[in-house]
Design a protein around this motif. Sequence first.
Motif, PDB file in Angstrom:
ATOM      1  N   ARG A  72      41.577  47.578  20.515  1.00 47.12           N
ATOM      2  CA  ARG A  72      41.254  48.921  21.006  1.00 47.12           C
ATOM      3  C   ARG A  72      40.325  49.642  20.037  1.00 47.12           C
ATOM      4  O   ARG A  72      39.599  50.548  20.417  1.00 47.12           O
ATOM      5  N   ARG A  73      40.374  49.242  18.773  1.00 45.84           N
ATOM      6  CA  ARG A  73      39.512  49.870  17.764  1.00 45.84           C
ATOM      7  C   ARG A  73      38.081  49.342  17.892  1.00 45.84           C
ATOM      8  O   ARG A  73      37.878  48.199  18.314  1.00 45.84           O
ATOM      9  N   PRO A  74      37.093  50.144  17.522  1.00 44.37           N
ATOM     10  CA  PRO A  74      35.711  49.648  17.578  1.00 44.37           C
ATOM     11  C   PRO A  74      35.516  48.486  16.610  1.00 44.37           C
ATOM     12  O   PRO A  74      36.193  48.409  15.575  1.00 44.37           O
ATOM     13  N   PRO A  75      34.596  47.570  16.928  1.00 45.41           N
ATOM     14  CA  PRO A  75      34.442  46.362  16.114  1.00 45.41           C
ATOM     15  C   PRO A  75      34.104  46.638  14.656  1.00 45.41           C
ATOM     16  O   PRO A  75      34.505  45.874  13.779  1.00 45.41           O
ATOM     17  N   GLU A  76      33.394  47.734  14.390  1.00 49.90           N
ATOM     18  CA  GLU A  76      33.049  48.015  12.986  1.00 49.90           C
ATOM     19  C   GLU A  76      34.289  48.289  12.139  1.00 49.90           C
ATOM     20  O   GLU A  76      34.272  48.095  10.917  1.00 49.90           O
ATOM     21  N   GLU A  77      35.373  48.724  12.783  1.00 47.63           N
ATOM     22  CA  GLU A  77      36.619  48.953  12.042  1.00 47.63           C
ATOM     23  C   GLU A  77      37.368  47.654  11.753  1.00 47.63           C
ATOM     24  O   GLU A  77      38.231  47.619  10.886  1.00 47.63           O
ATOM     25  N   LEU A  78      37.025  46.594  12.487  1.00 46.01           N
ATOM     26  CA  LEU A  78      37.671  45.301  12.283  1.00 46.01           C
ATOM     27  C   LEU A  78      36.835  44.367  11.416  1.00 46.01           C
ATOM     28  O   LEU A  78      37.339  43.360  10.925  1.00 46.01           O
ATOM     29  N   ALA A  79      35.554  44.702  11.236  1.00 42.80           N
ATOM     30  CA  ALA A  79      34.594  43.752  10.661  1.00 42.80           C
ATOM     31  C   ALA A  79      34.981  43.265   9.274  1.00 42.80           C
ATOM     32  O   ALA A  79      34.944  42.062   8.997  1.00 42.80           O
ATOM     33  N   SER A  80      35.376  44.181   8.382  1.00 35.23           N
ATOM     34  CA  SER A  80      35.677  43.750   7.011  1.00 35.23           C
ATOM     35  C   SER A  80      36.924  42.877   6.975  1.00 35.23           C
ATOM     36  O   SER A  80      36.983  41.884   6.242  1.00 35.23           O
ATOM     37  N   GLN A  81      37.907  43.212   7.804  1.00 30.37           N
ATOM     38  CA  GLN A  81      39.134  42.407   7.892  1.00 30.37           C
ATOM     39  C   GLN A  81      38.815  41.017   8.433  1.00 30.37           C
ATOM     40  O   GLN A  81      39.328  40.010   7.942  1.00 30.37           O
ATOM     41  N   ALA A  82      37.967  40.970   9.450  1.00 30.46           N
ATOM     42  CA  ALA A  82      37.576  39.685  10.036  1.00 30.46           C
ATOM     43  C   ALA A  82      36.826  38.832   9.015  1.00 30.46           C
ATOM     44  O   ALA A  82      37.105  37.634   8.871  1.00 30.46           O
ATOM     45  N   ARG A  83      35.898  39.445   8.296  1.00 32.53           N
ATOM     46  CA  ARG A  83      35.125  38.707   7.278  1.00 32.53           C
ATOM     47  C   ARG A  83      36.028  38.172   6.176  1.00 32.53           C
ATOM     48  O   ARG A  83      35.818  37.082   5.651  1.00 32.53           O
ATOM     49  N   ALA A  84      37.056  38.940   5.832  1.00 36.25           N
ATOM     50  CA  ALA A  84      37.980  38.522   4.776  1.00 36.25           C
ATOM     51  C   ALA A  84      38.772  37.281   5.193  1.00 36.25           C
ATOM     52  O   ALA A  84      39.173  36.483   4.341  1.00 36.25           O
ATOM     53  N   GLY A  92      37.565  34.869   7.275  1.00 35.20           N
ATOM     54  CA  GLY A  92      36.656  33.726   7.196  1.00 35.20           C
ATOM     55  C   GLY A  92      35.364  33.982   7.941  1.00 35.20           C
ATOM     56  O   GLY A  92      35.304  34.837   8.829  1.00 35.20           O
ATOM     57  N   PRO A  93      34.310  33.240   7.608  1.00 37.98           N
ATOM     58  CA  PRO A  93      32.987  33.473   8.205  1.00 37.98           C
ATOM     59  C   PRO A  93      32.906  33.131   9.685  1.00 37.98           C
ATOM     60  O   PRO A  93      31.973  33.569  10.363  1.00 37.98           O
ATOM     61  N   THR A  94      33.839  32.351  10.204  1.00 32.65           N
ATOM     62  CA  THR A  94      33.793  31.989  11.627  1.00 32.65           C
ATOM     63  C   THR A  94      34.500  33.020  12.503  1.00 32.65           C
ATOM     64  O   THR A  94      34.517  32.882  13.733  1.00 32.65           O
ATOM     65  N   VAL A  95      35.096  34.047  11.884  1.00 34.14           N
ATOM     66  CA  VAL A  95      35.823  35.089  12.617  1.00 34.14           C
ATOM     67  C   VAL A  95      34.919  36.313  12.703  1.00 34.14           C
ATOM     68  O   VAL A  95      34.572  36.916  11.682  1.00 34.14           O
ATOM     69  N   VAL A  96      34.527  36.687  13.925  1.00 33.40           N
ATOM     70  CA  VAL A  96      33.556  37.765  14.115  1.00 33.40           C
ATOM     71  C   VAL A  96      34.136  38.846  15.018  1.00 33.40           C
ATOM     72  O   VAL A  96      34.619  38.561  16.119  1.00 33.40           O
ATOM     73  N   ALA A  97      34.096  40.090  14.540  1.00 36.83           N
ATOM     74  CA  ALA A  97      34.588  41.220  15.337  1.00 36.83           C
ATOM     75  C   ALA A  97      33.502  41.686  16.303  1.00 36.83           C
ATOM     76  O   ALA A  97      32.358  41.878  15.912  1.00 36.83           O
ATOM     77  N   ARG A  98      33.894  41.853  17.563  1.00 32.48           N
ATOM     78  CA  ARG A  98      32.974  42.345  18.580  1.00 32.48           C
ATOM     79  C   ARG A  98      33.714  43.322  19.479  1.00 32.48           C
ATOM     80  O   ARG A  98      34.921  43.521  19.354  1.00 32.48           O
ATOM     81  N   SER A  99      32.978  43.931  20.397  1.00 34.53           N
ATOM     82  CA  SER A  99      33.608  44.837  21.350  1.00 34.53           C
ATOM     83  C   SER A  99      34.488  44.040  22.307  1.00 34.53           C
ATOM     84  O   SER A  99      34.339  42.815  22.447  1.00 34.53           O
ATOM     85  N   LEU A 100      35.385  44.737  22.986  1.00 29.46           N
ATOM     86  CA  LEU A 100      36.249  44.073  23.959  1.00 29.46           C
ATOM     87  C   LEU A 100      35.419  43.389  25.036  1.00 29.46           C
ATOM     88  O   LEU A 100      35.678  42.234  25.400  1.00 29.46           O
ATOM     89  N   GLN A 101      34.395  44.071  25.549  1.00 28.95           N
ATOM     90  CA  GLN A 101      33.567  43.478  26.599  1.00 28.95           C
ATOM     91  C   GLN A 101      32.867  42.210  26.118  1.00 28.95           C
ATOM     92  O   GLN A 101      32.743  41.240  26.876  1.00 28.95           O
ATOM     93  N   GLU A 102      32.434  42.201  24.870  1.00 29.41           N
ATOM     94  CA  GLU A 102      31.804  40.995  24.323  1.00 29.41           C
ATOM     95  C   GLU A 102      32.831  39.879  24.185  1.00 29.41           C
ATOM     96  O   GLU A 102      32.557  38.719  24.514  1.00 29.41           O
ATOM     97  N   ALA A 103      34.015  40.225  23.696  1.00 25.73           N
ATOM     98  CA  ALA A 103      35.068  39.222  23.502  1.00 25.73           C
ATOM     99  C   ALA A 103      35.460  38.579  24.833  1.00 25.73           C
ATOM    100  O   ALA A 103      35.741  37.373  24.889  1.00 25.73           O
ATOM    101  N   LEU A 104      35.452  39.370  25.898  1.00 21.39           N
ATOM    102  CA  LEU A 104      35.894  38.858  27.193  1.00 21.39           C
ATOM    103  C   LEU A 104      34.881  37.923  27.850  1.00 21.39           C
ATOM    104  O   LEU A 104      35.146  37.373  28.915  1.00 21.39           O
ATOM    105  N   LYS A 105      33.746  37.717  27.214  1.00 23.29           N
ATOM    106  CA  LYS A 105      32.798  36.715  27.699  1.00 23.29           C
ATOM    107  C   LYS A 105      33.244  35.293  27.342  1.00 23.29           C
ATOM    108  O   LYS A 105      32.714  34.320  27.868  1.00 23.29           O
TER     109      LYS A 105
END
Length: 200
Positions: free
Chosen positions: A31-43, A45-58
């Motif tokens: 529910r949070r915007p991807p920029e709020e998840l980005a640093s956690q995702a990067r921490a 691993g590099p294969t984990v990328v935060a995106r918007s819900l609509q992008e993820a649902l692709k």
Amino acid sequence: MSYAIVGFGKIGQALAQAFARKNIDVTVASRRPPEELASQARAIGPTVVARSLQEALKADTIFLAVPFGEHSAVAKALPSWKGKTIIDTTNSFPVPPEELDGLPSSAFLAKAFNGARLVKGFNHLIAATLATNPVVEGGYRVVFLSSDDEDAVAPVADLAKQLGYAPVKLGRLNEGGALVHARGRTWGPLIFQDLFRKQQ
């Protein structure tokens, strides 16, 4: 095949760690915007990328890792889920059975995801266990899979193996799958069971 995790709480992060360990690309969203998840995702691993819900649902295959009560909000994000596989990691405890029309929680949830192929899985382990390496001395940590769509289970079992787990197929949701479903204020007998399958 593309993968996404919707929900980035403890379970979502534990699943992301599983992907990162095997260097498999996965999109994460919440529910949070991807920029709020980005640093956690990067921490993680590099294969984990935060995106918007609509992008993820692709993604072709989507892990649903939100609280059970929030599944309908996610379902409304697409008009049709045809061609998608949903891996339901939720637990409905302590929702009373009458609120689920007497159905297993995943069968109830599946009605909201019009056209999707739904597989119950990865829900029986607590997040702290799910976050650890599933490859242990002498074997692999078990994950249970069940579905009313038999053809949907095989690719999810293959993914589980890629992630280092030993998949165990339980059959239909209301049969073997009932062993990993919460029922009212009780847990299915396989919930919280940390089982291993020895190497062949």
